[in-house]
Scaffold this motif. Sequence first.
Motif, PDB file in Angstrom:
ATOM      1  N   HIS A  76      51.273  18.879 -11.930  1.00  9.82           N
ATOM      2  CA  HIS A  76      49.734  19.058 -12.476  1.00  9.82           C
ATOM      3  C   HIS A  76      48.864  18.267 -11.331  1.00  9.82           C
ATOM      4  O   HIS A  76      49.307  17.197 -10.810  1.00  9.82           O
ATOM      5  CB  HIS A  76      49.631  18.089 -13.732  1.00  9.82           C
ATOM      6  CG  HIS A  76      50.346  18.681 -14.879  1.00  9.82           C
ATOM      7  ND1 HIS A  76      49.388  19.249 -16.209  1.00  9.82           N
ATOM      8  CD2 HIS A  76      51.476  19.300 -15.107  1.00  9.82           C
ATOM      9  CE1 HIS A  76      50.338  19.620 -16.865  1.00  9.82           C
ATOM     10  NE2 HIS A  76      51.625  19.827 -16.401  1.00  9.82           N
ATOM     11  N   ILE A  77      47.796  18.820 -10.808  1.00  7.59           N
ATOM     12  CA  ILE A  77      46.869  18.183 -10.011  1.00  7.59           C
ATOM     13  C   ILE A  77      45.628  17.746 -10.658  1.00  7.59           C
ATOM     14  O   ILE A  77      44.999  18.761 -10.863  1.00  7.59           O
ATOM     15  CB  ILE A  77      46.793  18.953  -8.608  1.00  7.59           C
ATOM     16  CG1 ILE A  77      47.933  19.438  -7.810  1.00  7.59           C
ATOM     17  CG2 ILE A  77      45.896  18.315  -7.822  1.00  7.59           C
ATOM     18  CD1 ILE A  77      47.891  20.483  -6.794  1.00  7.59           C
ATOM     19  N   MET A  78      45.514  16.685 -10.977  1.00  5.87           N
ATOM     20  CA  MET A  78      44.211  16.182 -11.712  1.00  5.87           C
ATOM     21  C   MET A  78      43.044  15.959 -10.678  1.00  5.87           C
ATOM     22  O   MET A  78      43.304  15.739  -9.275  1.00  5.87           O
ATOM     23  CB  MET A  78      44.573  14.836 -12.135  1.00  5.87           C
ATOM     24  CG  MET A  78      45.786  14.681 -13.065  1.00  5.87           C
ATOM     25  SD  MET A  78      45.641  15.927 -14.284  1.00  5.87           S
ATOM     26  CE  MET A  78      44.504  15.297 -15.462  1.00  5.87           C
ATOM     27  N   ASP A  79      41.879  16.174 -10.802  1.00  2.00           N
ATOM     28  CA  ASP A  79      40.855  16.206 -10.195  1.00  2.00           C
ATOM     29  C   ASP A  79      40.885  16.793  -8.612  1.00  2.00           C
ATOM     30  O   ASP A  79      40.918  16.075  -7.736  1.00  2.00           O
ATOM     31  CB  ASP A  79      40.395  14.593  -9.867  1.00  2.00           C
ATOM     32  CG  ASP A  79      39.147  14.425  -9.075  1.00  2.00           C
ATOM     33  OD1 ASP A  79      39.030  13.273  -8.348  1.00  2.00           O
ATOM     34  OD2 ASP A  79      38.191  15.227  -9.222  1.00  2.00           O
ATOM     35  N   SER A  80      41.478  18.082  -8.897  1.00  2.00           N
ATOM     36  CA  SER A  80      41.470  18.792  -7.585  1.00  2.00           C
ATOM     37  C   SER A  80      40.344  19.043  -6.798  1.00  2.00           C
ATOM     38  O   SER A  80      39.039  18.792  -7.128  1.00  2.00           O
ATOM     39  CB  SER A  80      41.799  20.164  -8.109  1.00  2.00           C
ATOM     40  OG  SER A  80      42.996  20.357  -8.781  1.00  2.00           O
ATOM     41  N   GLN A  81      40.759  18.671  -5.431  1.00  2.00           N
ATOM     42  CA  GLN A  81      39.816  18.690  -4.415  1.00  2.00           C
ATOM     43  C   GLN A  81      40.110  19.683  -3.357  1.00  2.00           C
ATOM     44  O   GLN A  81      41.158  20.289  -3.313  1.00  2.00           O
ATOM     45  CB  GLN A  81      40.092  17.313  -3.863  1.00  2.00           C
ATOM     46  CG  GLN A  81      40.055  16.091  -4.466  1.00  2.00           C
ATOM     47  CD  GLN A  81      38.444  16.052  -4.884  1.00  2.00           C
ATOM     48  OE1 GLN A  81      37.538  16.210  -4.294  1.00  2.00           O
ATOM     49  NE2 GLN A  81      38.218  15.780  -6.321  1.00  2.00           N
ATOM     50  N   PRO A  82      39.031  20.390  -2.562  1.00  2.00           N
ATOM     51  CA  PRO A  82      39.083  21.264  -1.599  1.00  2.00           C
ATOM     52  C   PRO A  82      40.361  21.141  -0.621  1.00  2.00           C
ATOM     53  O   PRO A  82      40.739  22.005  -0.167  1.00  2.00           O
ATOM     54  CB  PRO A  82      37.758  21.287  -0.969  1.00  2.00           C
ATOM     55  CG  PRO A  82      36.867  20.714  -2.189  1.00  2.00           C
ATOM     56  CD  PRO A  82      37.622  19.637  -2.770  1.00  2.00           C
ATOM     57  N   GLY A  83      40.438  19.779  -0.267  1.00  2.00           N
ATOM     58  CA  GLY A  83      41.632  19.321   0.451  1.00  2.00           C
ATOM     59  C   GLY A  83      42.953  19.492   0.190  1.00  2.00           C
ATOM     60  O   GLY A  83      43.974  19.427   0.745  1.00  2.00           O
ATOM     61  N   ASP A  84      43.057  19.929  -1.097  1.00  4.07           N
ATOM     62  CA  ASP A  84      44.516  20.154  -1.913  1.00  4.07           C
ATOM     63  C   ASP A  84      44.682  21.837  -1.598  1.00  4.07           C
ATOM     64  O   ASP A  84      45.810  22.160  -2.195  1.00  4.07           O
ATOM     65  CB  ASP A  84      44.111  20.081  -3.398  1.00  4.07           C
ATOM     66  CG  ASP A  84      44.149  18.388  -3.932  1.00  4.07           C
ATOM     67  OD1 ASP A  84      43.256  18.129  -4.877  1.00  4.07           O
ATOM     68  OD2 ASP A  84      44.611  17.620  -2.859  1.00  4.07           O
TER      69      ASP A  84
END
Lengths: 113, 115
Positions: A76-84
């Motif tokens: 799970h990736i919370m608060d996904s960011q464009p850098g992810d």
Amino acid sequence: QQQVKQSPQSLIVQKGGISIINCAYENTAFDYFPWYQQFPGKGPALLIAIRPDVSEKKEGRFTISFNKSAKQFSLHIMDSQPGDSATYFCAASRRGGSEKLVFGKGMKLTVNP
Amino acid sequence: DTAVSQTPKYLVTQMGNDKSIKCEQNLGHDTMYWYKQDSKKFLKIMFSYNNKELIINETVPNRFSPKSPDKAHLNLHINSLELGDSAVYFCASSQNTGGIRETQYFGPGTRLLVL
């Protein structure tokens, strides 16, 4: 035969959303489950890993959930960011001998700004 | 100060040729690996060496021959290249201490294109 099955194949989320990647494995001898992150043109890099004696491991915005009875684990990736935005691979290996990692087929994550 | 380095980064060659890819790690690790990543991004192990000794040899055509002159280097030689060999080849290394699983560190990859 594919020993580690990963889904979905691709995922698009909005910035700030939650990204969830699922993996299922066949071999009950597996005892180490890492997740690798790969950016375009780069080699994979370890993101986070779990062993089956715990059901959850969290590092910053990244959490692995592990269900031993169902032979499944997820990232799970919370608060996904464009850098992810990258390709994510789950993997598994078993104790004894060769330390061979068996990878899932990978999931391409795109996080829109 | 790159941890795992590979040369060359790109390799374009004709079918039937013989080529080598070199890998070096400066992490002091005792185990090194070669992986193949196909066009669909599927990552599969090919070989692994521990202290210069071959410990993993997956079902790979014998045209592929790894060589480890010392524990910091693992080279991959490919004979009679075929179109299907086109892929990205990754070298990796890890420190395996007493059976404890350690992180595998990957190199930047060698993009091989066979014409």
